[in-house]
Design a protein around this motif. Structure first.
Motif, PDB file in Angstrom:
ATOM      1  N   ALA A 147      -7.687 -79.093  34.677  1.00 21.95           N
ATOM      2  CA  ALA A 147      -8.016 -80.515  34.725  1.00 21.95           C
ATOM      3  C   ALA A 147      -8.023 -81.049  36.154  1.00 21.95           C
ATOM      4  O   ALA A 147      -7.282 -80.566  37.020  1.00 21.95           O
ATOM      5  CB  ALA A 147      -7.033 -81.303  33.878  1.00 21.95           C
ATOM      6  N   THR A 148      -8.832 -82.076  36.384  1.00 20.19           N
ATOM      7  CA  THR A 148      -8.932 -82.716  37.693  1.00 20.19           C
ATOM      8  C   THR A 148      -9.025 -84.227  37.529  1.00 20.19           C
ATOM      9  O   THR A 148      -9.265 -84.740  36.437  1.00 20.19           O
ATOM     10  CB  THR A 148     -10.176 -82.222  38.459  1.00 20.19           C
ATOM     11  N   THR A 149      -8.857 -84.956  38.635  1.00 17.26           N
ATOM     12  CA  THR A 149      -9.121 -86.388  38.678  1.00 17.26           C
ATOM     13  C   THR A 149     -10.153 -86.634  39.778  1.00 17.26           C
ATOM     14  O   THR A 149     -10.720 -85.687  40.325  1.00 17.26           O
ATOM     15  CB  THR A 149      -7.834 -87.187  38.954  1.00 17.26           C
ATOM     16  N   ALA A 150     -10.359 -87.887  40.122  1.00 13.09           N
ATOM     17  CA  ALA A 150     -11.361 -88.191  41.144  1.00 13.09           C
ATOM     18  C   ALA A 150     -10.980 -87.636  42.510  1.00 13.09           C
ATOM     19  O   ALA A 150     -11.853 -87.290  43.309  1.00 13.09           O
ATOM     20  CB  ALA A 150     -11.579 -89.702  41.237  1.00 13.09           C
ATOM     21  N   ASP A 151      -9.657 -87.546  42.792  1.00 15.87           N
ATOM     22  CA  ASP A 151      -9.251 -87.156  44.142  1.00 15.87           C
ATOM     23  C   ASP A 151      -8.161 -86.104  44.202  1.00 15.87           C
ATOM     24  O   ASP A 151      -7.894 -85.537  45.270  1.00 15.87           O
ATOM     25  CB  ASP A 151      -8.794 -88.392  44.923  1.00 15.87           C
ATOM     26  N   LEU A 152      -7.491 -85.820  43.089  1.00 14.31           N
ATOM     27  CA  LEU A 152      -6.399 -84.861  43.076  1.00 14.31           C
ATOM     28  C   LEU A 152      -6.493 -83.959  41.850  1.00 14.31           C
ATOM     29  O   LEU A 152      -7.159 -84.288  40.863  1.00 14.31           O
ATOM     30  CB  LEU A 152      -5.040 -85.588  43.044  1.00 14.31           C
ATOM     31  N   ALA A 188       5.469 -88.517  24.564  1.00  9.98           N
ATOM     32  CA  ALA A 188       4.041 -88.403  24.857  1.00  9.98           C
ATOM     33  C   ALA A 188       3.743 -87.066  25.504  1.00  9.98           C
ATOM     34  O   ALA A 188       4.568 -86.519  26.253  1.00  9.98           O
ATOM     35  CB  ALA A 188       3.578 -89.533  25.779  1.00  9.98           C
ATOM     36  N   LEU A 189       2.568 -86.542  25.214  1.00  7.60           N
ATOM     37  CA  LEU A 189       2.028 -85.331  25.836  1.00  7.60           C
ATOM     38  C   LEU A 189       0.584 -85.631  26.200  1.00  7.60           C
ATOM     39  O   LEU A 189      -0.172 -86.143  25.366  1.00  7.60           O
ATOM     40  CB  LEU A 189       2.086 -84.156  24.852  1.00  7.60           C
ATOM     41  N   VAL A 190       0.167 -85.311  27.429  1.00  8.24           N
ATOM     42  CA  VAL A 190      -1.171 -85.696  27.867  1.00  8.24           C
ATOM     43  C   VAL A 190      -1.768 -84.646  28.794  1.00  8.24           C
ATOM     44  O   VAL A 190      -1.070 -84.060  29.624  1.00  8.24           O
ATOM     45  CB  VAL A 190      -1.137 -87.071  28.572  1.00  8.24           C
ATOM     46  N   ALA A 191      -3.053 -84.385  28.625  1.00 14.79           N
ATOM     47  CA  ALA A 191      -3.836 -83.578  29.551  1.00 14.79           C
ATOM     48  C   ALA A 191      -4.732 -84.529  30.333  1.00 14.79           C
ATOM     49  O   ALA A 191      -5.614 -85.183  29.756  1.00 14.79           O
ATOM     50  CB  ALA A 191      -4.671 -82.542  28.801  1.00 14.79           C
ATOM     51  N   VAL A 192      -4.498 -84.620  31.640  1.00 12.97           N
ATOM     52  CA  VAL A 192      -5.139 -85.627  32.486  1.00 12.97           C
ATOM     53  C   VAL A 192      -6.314 -85.015  33.224  1.00 12.97           C
ATOM     54  O   VAL A 192      -6.147 -84.275  34.187  1.00 12.97           O
ATOM     55  CB  VAL A 192      -4.127 -86.225  33.488  1.00 12.97           C
ATOM     56  N   ASN A 193      -7.502 -85.332  32.758  1.00 15.36           N
ATOM     57  CA  ASN A 193      -8.753 -84.876  33.371  1.00 15.36           C
ATOM     58  C   ASN A 193      -9.599 -86.123  33.608  1.00 15.36           C
ATOM     59  O   ASN A 193     -10.677 -86.295  33.049  1.00 15.36           O
ATOM     60  CB  ASN A 193      -9.469 -83.897  32.440  1.00 15.36           C
ATOM     61  N   ALA A 194      -9.062 -87.014  34.423  1.00 15.44           N
ATOM     62  CA  ALA A 194      -9.533 -88.386  34.467  1.00 15.44           C
ATOM     63  C   ALA A 194     -10.792 -88.586  35.302  1.00 15.44           C
ATOM     64  O   ALA A 194     -11.008 -87.908  36.311  1.00 15.44           O
ATOM     65  CB  ALA A 194      -8.427 -89.286  35.014  1.00 15.44           C
ATOM     66  N   LEU A 195     -11.575 -89.560  34.892  1.00 15.72           N
ATOM     67  CA  LEU A 195     -12.736 -90.007  35.657  1.00 15.72           C
ATOM     68  C   LEU A 195     -12.312 -90.652  36.965  1.00 15.72           C
ATOM     69  O   LEU A 195     -12.964 -90.501  37.998  1.00 15.72           O
ATOM     70  CB  LEU A 195     -13.543 -91.005  34.827  1.00 15.72           C
ATOM     71  N   GLY A 196     -11.204 -91.381  36.937  1.00 16.32           N
ATOM     72  CA  GLY A 196     -10.742 -92.118  38.102  1.00 16.32           C
ATOM     73  C   GLY A 196      -9.521 -91.502  38.743  1.00 16.32           C
ATOM     74  O   GLY A 196      -9.389 -90.276  38.827  1.00 16.32           O
ATOM     75  N   THR A 197      -8.587 -92.355  39.183  1.00 16.14           N
ATOM     76  CA  THR A 197      -7.430 -91.909  39.950  1.00 16.14           C
ATOM     77  C   THR A 197      -6.135 -92.370  39.303  1.00 16.14           C
ATOM     78  O   THR A 197      -6.074 -93.392  38.629  1.00 16.14           O
ATOM     79  CB  THR A 197      -7.487 -92.461  41.390  1.00 16.14           C
ATOM     80  N   ALA A 198      -5.069 -91.598  39.559  1.00 17.33           N
ATOM     81  CA  ALA A 198      -3.733 -91.967  39.100  1.00 17.33           C
ATOM     82  C   ALA A 198      -2.903 -92.560  40.223  1.00 17.33           C
ATOM     83  O   ALA A 198      -1.818 -93.084  39.981  1.00 17.33           O
ATOM     84  CB  ALA A 198      -3.022 -90.744  38.535  1.00 17.33           C
TER      85      ALA A 198
END
Length: 342
Positions: free
Chosen positions: A150-155, A174-184
């Motif tokens: 997984a990736t995000t916009a910058d990291l 909670a359990l989450v796989a973060v492959n976000a369009l934006g940033t955290a």
């Protein structure tokens, strides 16, 4: 308390990933069938067997929930989990046949540098089955399981988890796989949007910056300027509680939990992602919540999800491929524990 979703009694978590393919699978295995529902707020979800989770549908309980990489190919992972459960006598009884109920969701990690030339037979069925063999109360975070590629916009993105107790004593996780369009993270700095919800130093203890940098509210999207990047996103999550919820109540918890995604990622719920949240109730507390207690469960599920998203980024490691995005630690490891530059 492990600060993991497995603090909710009645469930275990298994991860499996393939380093060469740069993709993986995570599965929540319920020790006994659990009530579950979901809320989809992104515009492009990839799912299996989720229609039955709507409150008006007949099937009341599920045996497992699965998060997978691989885009549509990753939907095979649910079959691997289903096969493992069936071999152990689990499933919804139809006459003398048992059919394990295993809904799941996928994220897009096909262009992250890994070798996706696996031939005619995708390997996700095997990863799904292996997740079950590895299911346990303790598990790693960051670049593991469904969050491996997984990736995000910058990291670098990743797999995160968090938990909390409500004032009435219900467990929420909670359990989450973060492959976000934006940033955290905020602007180009190390601070997380989820900072107000952090418990202890679970993602660095940096808090908010003393003032927001000018670029903090600028919208940064994965692959800005590259048309091929459209659709390479999705953050998929599971929240759980030991309260005895109905499917309708689980649905509402899933809706409320989405607030955590919006608090921790900027932006979230876009037309080109499939952001969704499953909500499950193991009912091991053997007590139904009051309306006030249900509201607290939903609110804390959102907080847990925000924290889990930040932990996923904080714990991730970069993929070993040319041009791979750096991890949070790669970029900000010069920070000391007080959050100042060392």
């Amino acid at each position: 308390m492990r600060n993991l979703i497995t603090d909710v009694p009645g469930l275990l978590v298994g991860h499996c990933h393939d380093e060469q393919r740069a993709s993986g699978v995570s599965a929540v295995i319920f020790e006994a069938p659990a009530r579950a529902s979901l809320a989809v707020h992104g515009g492009a979800p990839g799912v299996r067997d989720t229609a039955l989770l709507e409150p008006e549908r007949t099937v009341q309980r599920v045996d497992a929930l699965v998060l997978s990489g691989g885009s549509a190919f990753g939907l095979d992972a649910m079959g691997g989990v289903q096969a493992w459960l069936r071999s152990r006598g689990r499933g919804y009884a139809v006459g003398n046949v048992l059919v394990p109920i295993v809904p799941g969701a996928i994220l897009f990690d096909l262009l992250n540098g890994g070798d996706k030339d696996w031939g005619e037979e995708p390997f996700y069925w095997y990863l799904g089955r292996l997740c079950c063999e590895r299911a346990a109360a303790d598990f790693g975070l960051g670049s593991v399981g469904a969050g491996y590629g997984a990736t995000t916009a910058d990291l670098k993105g990743g797999l995160g988890s968090a938990s909390v107790l409500t004032s009435a004593g219900f467990h929420v996780g909670a359990l989450v796989a973060v492959n976000a369009l934006g940033t955290a993270t905020i602007g180009g700095g190390p601070h997380f949007w989820a900072a107000p919800y952090e418990q202890g130093r679970e993602f660095g203890g940096l808090g908010f910056p003393s003032s927001l940098p000018p670029e903090a509210l600028a919208i940064r999207l994965k692959g800005d300027g590259a048309a091929a990047s459209i659709g390479q996103n999705t953050t998929i999550a599971i929240v759980a509680t030991d309260a005895d919820l109905t499917k309708a109540e689980a649905k509402h918890v899933a809706v409320m939990a989405h607030d955590g995604m919006a608090r921790a990622l900027r932006p979230a719920h876009a037309a080109m992602d499939g952001d969704l949240v499953f909500a499950a109730a193991t009912s091991t507390a053997r007590q139904s919540p009051s309306p006030r207690e249900l509201t607290e469960i939903g609110a804390l599920a959102a907080d847990c999800l925000a924290r889990a998203i930040a932990r996923a980024i904080y714990e991730a490691t970069a993929l070993p491929f040319p041009g791979a995005l750096p991890s949070w630690r790669d970029r900000f490891d010069t920070l000391d524990r007080r959050g100042s530059l060392a």
